[in-house]
Motif scaffolding. Structure first.
Motif, PDB file in Angstrom:
ATOM      1  N   SER A 132      10.740  -4.949  -4.091  1.00 55.19           N
ATOM      2  CA  SER A 132       9.531  -4.114  -3.062  1.00 55.19           C
ATOM      3  C   SER A 132      10.244  -3.018  -2.410  1.00 55.19           C
ATOM      4  O   SER A 132      11.159  -3.108  -2.799  1.00 55.19           O
ATOM      5  CB  SER A 132       8.841  -4.611  -2.275  1.00 55.19           C
ATOM      6  OG  SER A 132       9.826  -5.741  -1.151  1.00 55.19           O
ATOM      7  N   GLY A 134      10.339  -0.876   0.786  1.00 53.62           N
ATOM      8  CA  GLY A 134       8.755  -0.837   2.561  1.00 53.62           C
ATOM      9  C   GLY A 134       9.617   0.962   3.158  1.00 53.62           C
ATOM     10  O   GLY A 134      10.763   0.971   3.204  1.00 53.62           O
ATOM     11  N   GLY A 167       4.365  -2.003  -2.224  1.00 51.55           N
ATOM     12  CA  GLY A 167       5.618  -1.116  -1.174  1.00 51.55           C
ATOM     13  C   GLY A 167       4.712  -0.395  -0.157  1.00 51.55           C
ATOM     14  O   GLY A 167       3.797  -1.077  -0.189  1.00 51.55           O
ATOM     15  N   ASP A 168       5.174  -0.004   0.841  1.00 50.10           N
ATOM     16  CA  ASP A 168       4.762  -0.186   2.156  1.00 50.10           C
ATOM     17  C   ASP A 168       5.058   1.326   2.910  1.00 50.10           C
ATOM     18  O   ASP A 168       6.526   2.029   2.436  1.00 50.10           O
ATOM     19  CB  ASP A 168       4.429  -1.098   3.384  1.00 50.10           C
ATOM     20  CG  ASP A 168       3.263  -1.258   4.427  1.00 50.10           C
ATOM     21  OD1 ASP A 168       2.211  -0.201   4.018  1.00 50.10           O
ATOM     22  OD2 ASP A 168       4.375  -1.037   5.176  1.00 50.10           O
ATOM     23  N   THR A 169       4.371   2.497   3.718  1.00 46.41           N
ATOM     24  CA  THR A 169       4.878   3.575   4.083  1.00 46.41           C
ATOM     25  C   THR A 169       4.546   3.745   5.323  1.00 46.41           C
ATOM     26  O   THR A 169       3.231   2.894   5.559  1.00 46.41           O
ATOM     27  CB  THR A 169       3.758   4.781   3.402  1.00 46.41           C
ATOM     28  OG1 THR A 169       5.055   4.938   1.785  1.00 46.41           O
ATOM     29  CG2 THR A 169       4.406   5.940   4.157  1.00 46.41           C
ATOM     30  N   LYS A 170       5.666   3.704   6.245  1.00 46.46           N
ATOM     31  CA  LYS A 170       4.443   3.436   8.207  1.00 46.46           C
ATOM     32  C   LYS A 170       4.918   4.852   8.682  1.00 46.46           C
ATOM     33  O   LYS A 170       6.425   5.507   8.289  1.00 46.46           O
ATOM     34  CB  LYS A 170       5.059   2.432   8.822  1.00 46.46           C
ATOM     35  CG  LYS A 170       4.106   1.421   8.832  1.00 46.46           C
ATOM     36  CD  LYS A 170       2.787   1.340   8.289  1.00 46.46           C
ATOM     37  CE  LYS A 170       2.342  -0.346   8.330  1.00 46.46           C
ATOM     38  NZ  LYS A 170       1.849  -0.646   7.316  1.00 46.46           N
ATOM     39  N   ASN A 183      13.093  -0.595   3.851  1.00 46.52           N
ATOM     40  CA  ASN A 183      12.970  -1.621   3.502  1.00 46.52           C
ATOM     41  C   ASN A 183      13.251  -2.232   1.969  1.00 46.52           C
ATOM     42  O   ASN A 183      11.602  -1.388   1.123  1.00 46.52           O
ATOM     43  CB  ASN A 183      12.460  -2.449   4.666  1.00 46.52           C
ATOM     44  CG  ASN A 183      11.965  -4.169   4.013  1.00 46.52           C
ATOM     45  OD1 ASN A 183      11.526  -4.454   3.421  1.00 46.52           O
ATOM     46  ND2 ASN A 183      13.001  -4.534   5.003  1.00 46.52           N
TER      47      ASN A 183
END
Length: 376
Positions: A132, A134, A167-170, A183
């Motif tokens: 994954s 991030g 995945g993820d996005t901030k 991450n």
């Protein structure tokens, strides 16, 4: 009878006499004093807590494990090995990357994140399946920079034969992050019969390293500080699962594998000695240190044994298989400079002792924090 004359200290010429100063000790606030070396008991996080040394270990043991899990059952591996409900075993790991600068000779934060996660799985004996990704992005980051990092991650994953599947996005306010942090998490499958963990280090085992040490940490530092050493120092970032597969094919009964990242080879071996309750003896002259790294460390006052690596592994296995293991490593492109660097003993349990070419020994301790912060 007269008393004998006492010797008088010679008067040294041109030596200034310092004035005496009276100090009212009652008015001194000792609690407010600061020290350039982080103190062991802190009420705030310091950089050393992220360095993979003693402070990191104390933070995990005394804060995270009591809060999140059972400290008495933790084996402190780079990846957890879990029994799958349908049978077999899975390895699971997570990591975060905050390296500065984002791009460096030999790699970037993108391929470093992919390779580092793969290596945590590989040194647990697993073949990686999926990752994954991030992203924590700072407001104002150029999209072209993010594109370069993402492209590097994708290329590294394809080269390793591993997919990035989620995945993820901030995004955080400007000034709340240094451009971007990454991450990752990864899962892999541990083959039947493979049992790799630090507690298996046994007296009579040999210690091998897969190649030159110290390249990544010194490459990052030289770029960050603008220091040149007469040659281009390149990071060694690389995925190790193919090298692990070749080693296990030659020696199925490998006891311990670790990638010596933060804390370097010495930090890794100190941790293994402590966890396994064995002594480890390291032959300093046998450790492969490239000339450029040795020169840089001598100039900067660093110990190559404590400098981070991102494409090397330490292997501990029965001494009877030493030659077969060394041949298997050296036959692989990532293990050309592999070497036998030490042994496991029942003497001085819990300690790493480095031997000089003349046979003198010194106890090598885990670093308190990190010599080179933000190198991964």
């Amino acid at each position: 009878m007269s008393e004998p004359d006492l010797p008088v200290a010679p008067v040294l010429p041109n030596v200034p006499v310092l004035p005496t100063v009276d100090v009212d000790t009652a008015s001194v606030d000792i609690e407010s004093w600061t020290c350039p070396v982080p103190l062991r008991h802190q009420d705030r996080i310091v950089l050393g807590h992220g360095g993979g040394g003693v402070l990191s270990g104390e933070l995990i043991e005394h804060l995270f494990l009591p809060a999140l899990g059972d400290a008495t059952n933790a084996e402190m591996r780079d990846a957890a090995v879990l029994d799958a409900p349908a049978g077999g075993r899975l390895a699971f790991t997570t990591d975060s990357y905050v390296v500065s600068p984002l791009f460096f000779p030999g790699g970037s934060i993108g391929d470093l994140a992919v390779n580092g996660t793969i290596n945590d799985l590989a040194t647990s004996g697993a073949q990686p399946l999926a990752l994954s990704a991030g992203f924590i992005l700072e407001e104002g980051l150029e999209t072209s920079v993010l594109g370069r990092v993402a492209t590097a991650m994708g290329a590294a994953a394809r080269a390793a034969g591993v997919r990035i599947v989620t995945g993820d996005t901030k995004v955080v306010d400007r000034g709340k992050a240094d451009q971007l942090f990454v991450n990752t998490a990864g899962i892999g499958v541990v083959p039947d019969g493979v049992d790799i963990r630090p507690t298996r280090a046994t007296p009579g085992d040999v210690v091998l390293v897969s190649g030159f040490v110290g390249e990544h940490g010194v490459a990052i530092l030289s770029l960050r500080e603008g220091i040149e050493f007469g040659t281009t120092l390149t990071s060694d970032t690389a995925p190790l699962h193919g090298l692990v597969l070749a080693l296990l094919a030659a020696v199925p009964d490998v006891h311990v594998l670790r990638d010596p990242t933060r804390g370097g080879v010495a930090g890794t071996l100190c941790e293994i000695a402590e966890v396994a309750g064995v002594g480890i003896e390291l032959e300093e002259s046998a450790v492969p240190v490239p000339e450029a790294v040795a020169a840089a460390c001598a100039f900067l006052g660093l110990d190559p044994l404590h400098v981070a690596n991102e494409g090397k592994m330490v292997a501990i296995l029965p001494g009877v298989h030493a030659d077969a293991a060394l041949a298997a490593l050296q036959a692989h492109p990532l293990g050309t400079h592999a070497a036998i660097i030490g042994s496991v003993t029942d003497e001085h349990p819990g300690l790493l002792v480095a031997r000089s070419p003349l046979g003198a020994g010194r106890v090598v301790s885990r670093p308190l924090g990190e010599q080179l912060p933000r190198i991964c």
